[in-house]
Design an enzyme around this catalytic site. Structure first.
Site, PDB file in Angstrom:
ATOM      1  N   PRO A   2      90.476  37.175  11.728  1.00 32.67           N
ATOM      2  CA  PRO A   2      89.121  37.721  11.841  1.00 32.67           C
ATOM      3  C   PRO A   2      88.468  37.857  10.473  1.00 32.67           C
ATOM      4  CG  PRO A   2      90.749  39.157  12.911  1.00 32.67           C
ATOM      5  CD  PRO A   2      91.501  38.135  12.116  1.00 32.67           C
ATOM      6  N   LYS A  49      85.605  43.497   5.559  1.00 31.22           N
ATOM      7  CA  LYS A  49      86.388  43.147   6.747  1.00 31.22           C
ATOM      8  C   LYS A  49      87.174  44.344   7.291  1.00 31.22           C
ATOM      9  CE  LYS A  49      87.454  39.087   4.556  1.00 31.22           C
ATOM     10  NZ  LYS A  49      88.276  37.906   4.255  1.00 31.22           N
TER      11      LYS A  49
END
Ligand SMILES: [Zn+2]
Length: 270
Positions: A2, A49
């Protein structure tokens, strides 16, 4: 893995279902259980992130910081059997039950991403050293200030744009795409790129990150949003993971740059 757009997707889907909820019970992770039981989730945000859960108990603020690593995923369900993919249930690391009896489950198929319980950000300095959010007003001036430092001059441009101190949230997928779009070879030294092109590169990265957020991120391997859904950005990628260049139809090449595998077109990228 991701990247920023995928993490943004997770945060946006968590926000409406867990904000304001009180954590009634935590199972599996004893450390996290001791820390967060009885706390209320005041808000959730993405920073680079990372996912920041802002918690509160008896008027005091706390922070639970999560990095999804390679395969981390959150699920919000009314019963655990609603997680239909067996592999996610089997690798559940944290089961949180709220006072309304719904479950928030953190699962990681490969290995534990990162989960930290903090009283304040200062307890974990790397979080303070991250570049500003790429969509914020100060991000471009921060980027230009960093790329002018002599320590980056002889580094490969791809390595520099993947450095979280320079720009936040640009991982391998989006660095590869931005450099292809700009016809820049990923190994080109930063000092051989003009200031105008650096500005253009920054804007291209931001544009691609935004495009990916808009279509739900890229589903490469096991990324899912909290409803177990996949994104569709992977269908829009032009160079990441490609064998053939979509512009010239030539074969792409691969090279390890800054420790990461890098795909590029030797005809189109210089
Ligand atoms: Zn090409």
């Amino acid at each position: 893995m991701p990247e920023l757009p995928e993490v943004e997707g997770v945060v946006r889907s968590l926000q409406p279902v867990v904000t304001g909820k009180t954590i009634y019970h935590v199972t599996i992770s004893e450390v996290i259980k001791q820390a967060i039981e009885g706390m209320t989730i005041k808000s959730i945000e993405r920073r680079s992130k990372y996912i920041f859960f802002h918690l509160e108990k008896e008027g005091n603020p706390y922070l639970l910081v999560n990095h999804l690593g390679m395969t981390g995923a959150w699920f919000h369900v009314s019963q655990l059997s609603d997680i239909t993919e067996e592999k996610f249930l089997k690798h559940a690391h944290i089961l949180i039950q709220f006072d309304d009896h719904n479950w928030l489950v953190y699962s990681d198929i490969r290995r534990f991403g990162e989960m930290r319980f903090l009283h304040e950000l200062e307890e974990h300095p790397p979080l303070l050293e991250m570049a500003p959010e790429p969509f914020s007003d100060e991000a471009l001036s921060h980027f230009l200030e960093k790329v002018n430092l002599t320590k980056y001059a002889n580094k490969a441009v791809k390595e520099v744009i993947m450095d979280g101190h320079v720009i936040a949230g640009c991982g391998n997928i989006y660095a590869t795409e931005a450099l292809f779009k700009m016809n820049i070879h990923p190994a080109r030294k930063l000092s051989r790129i003009s200031k105008e092109r650096k500005i253009e590169l920054f804007k291209t990265i931001v544009h691609i990150l935004q495009e990916s957020i808009d279509v739900g991120g890229s589903t490469i391997s096991d990324y899912r949003n909290i409803n177990g859904e996949a994104g569709s950005m992977q269908h829009r990628l032009k160079m990441y993971g490609k064998k053939t260049c979509p512009t010239c139809n030539g074969d792409t090449k691969q090279k390890i740059i800054g420790g990461r595998n890098s795909v590029y077109c030797p005809n189109c990228q210089h």
